[in-house]
Design a protein around this motif. Structure first.
Motif, short mmCIF file in Angstrom:
data_model
loop_
_atom_site.label_atom_id
_atom_site.label_comp_id
_atom_site.label_asym_id
_atom_site.label_seq_id
_atom_site.Cartn_x
_atom_site.Cartn_y
_atom_site.Cartn_z
N LEU A 273 16.55 9.00 -2.70
CA LEU A 273 15.86 8.17 -1.72
C LEU A 273 15.39 9.05 -0.57
CD1 LEU A 273 18.33 5.16 -1.63
CD2 LEU A 273 16.28 5.42 -3.01
N VAL A 274 14.09 8.98 -0.27
CA VAL A 274 13.49 9.80 0.79
C VAL A 274 12.68 8.91 1.72
CG1 VAL A 274 13.40 11.90 -0.58
CG2 VAL A 274 11.47 10.34 -0.61
N ARG A 275 12.47 9.41 2.91
CA ARG A 275 11.68 8.70 3.91
C ARG A 275 10.44 9.53 4.22
NH1 ARG A 275 13.44 4.67 6.91
NH2 ARG A 275 15.55 5.30 6.40
N CYS A 276 9.27 8.91 4.16
CA CYS A 276 8.01 9.58 4.44
C CYS A 276 7.92 9.89 5.93
CB CYS A 276 6.84 8.70 4.00
SG CYS A 276 5.23 9.42 4.39
N VAL A 277 7.53 11.12 6.26
CA VAL A 277 7.42 11.49 7.67
C VAL A 277 6.17 10.90 8.31
CG1 VAL A 277 8.79 13.59 7.47
CG2 VAL A 277 6.32 13.70 7.12
N SER A 278 5.20 10.47 7.51
CA SER A 278 3.98 9.89 8.06
C SER A 278 4.08 8.40 8.31
CB SER A 278 2.80 10.16 7.12
OG SER A 278 2.57 11.53 7.03
N CYS A 279 4.56 7.65 7.30
CA CYS A 279 4.56 6.18 7.42
C CYS A 279 5.95 5.59 7.60
CB CYS A 279 3.88 5.55 6.22
SG CYS A 279 4.80 5.72 4.68
N ASP A 280 7.01 6.41 7.54
CA ASP A 280 8.40 5.99 7.74
C ASP A 280 8.91 5.03 6.68
OD1 ASP A 280 10.70 6.46 9.26
OD2 ASP A 280 10.48 4.53 10.27
N MET B 210 0.84 -1.18 0.00
CA MET B 210 0.00 0.00 0.00
C MET B 210 0.88 1.25 0.00
SD MET B 210 -2.97 0.89 2.67
CE MET B 210 -4.12 2.12 2.27
N VAL B 211 0.53 2.23 -0.78
CA VAL B 211 1.31 3.46 -0.91
C VAL B 211 0.73 4.52 0.01
CG1 VAL B 211 2.01 5.27 -2.50
CG2 VAL B 211 1.89 2.90 -3.29
N CYS B 212 1.59 5.21 0.75
CA CYS B 212 1.16 6.28 1.65
C CYS B 212 0.75 7.49 0.80
CB CYS B 212 2.30 6.65 2.59
SG CYS B 212 1.91 8.03 3.67
N ARG B 213 -0.34 8.10 1.14
CA ARG B 213 -0.83 9.25 0.37
C ARG B 213 -0.63 10.57 1.09
NH1 ARG B 213 -2.43 6.99 -4.01
NH2 ARG B 213 -3.80 5.20 -4.03
N SER B 214 0.28 10.61 2.04
CA SER B 214 0.47 11.83 2.81
C SER B 214 1.14 12.93 2.00
CB SER B 214 1.29 11.56 4.06
OG SER B 214 2.63 11.30 3.71
N GLU B 215 1.84 12.59 0.96
CA GLU B 215 2.51 13.55 0.07
C GLU B 215 3.55 14.41 0.78
OE1 GLU B 215 -0.51 15.79 -1.91
OE2 GLU B 215 -1.02 14.15 -3.23
#
Length: 161
Positions: A29-36, A1-6
């Motif tokens: 390469l980045v890390r999402c702040v919402s889902c890590d 599932m893909v995080c949609r926090s943008e």
């Protein structure tokens, strides 16, 4: 599932470079702040090696922190990879402590530490408590006030009528 926090942060701030013959793919390469979760932002896809500046290419291979920051702050890259840049609290305007009802104009210089795009009319209106039409009427500036800018500028607020 893909995080949609943008929203994302640089995480380790690393590039991944993949060569296919004379063509390169470069991802940040980045890390999402919402889902890590770590994800890849496409910087170049199937770009001929000869089309890239050798200094930039070297920066990709050594994970140059300044290059990471410039790519992550690039609005074109954000649009292309469908994420938003959050500039909340990223700027402030230091103004002289002179009231606006004084009998002389106020000259203010705006300097950017980071390339944060702002609309000068909104910045001036917010800082001086003026309406945007009043900013347009009372401000003298060498750049368009209604267009976003991320480079320094100087403006003068004239005395009100």
């Amino acid at each position: 599932m893909v995080c949609r926090s943008e929203s994302a942060t640089t995480g380790e701030g690393r590039f991944r470079v993949n060569a296919n013959g004379k063509l390169l793919d470069v991802w940040l390469l980045v890390r999402c702040v919402s889902c890590d979760r770590t994800s890849k932002l496409a910087v170049h896809e199937r770009a001929p090696v000869s089309s890239l500046d050798p200094a930039v290419l070297h920066g990709y291979s050594v994970n140059d922190p300044d290059l990471v920051a410039s790519r992550l702050l690039d609005p074109w890259l954000a649009r292309r990879n469908r994420f938003t840049l959050d500039w909340t609290g990223a700027w402030r305007l230091d103004t002289p402590g002179v009231p606006l009802d004084e009998a002389w104009p106020i000259r203010v210089e705006v300097v950017f530490d980071d390339p944060v795009p702002v609309r000068p009319d909104r910045l001036i209106a917010h800082e001086f408590g003026l309406s945007r039409p009043e900013v347009l009427r009372r401000t003298k500036c060498d750049i368009p006030l209604r267009r976003p800018t991320s480079t320094g500028f100087t403006f003068v607020v004239m005395v009100g009528n």
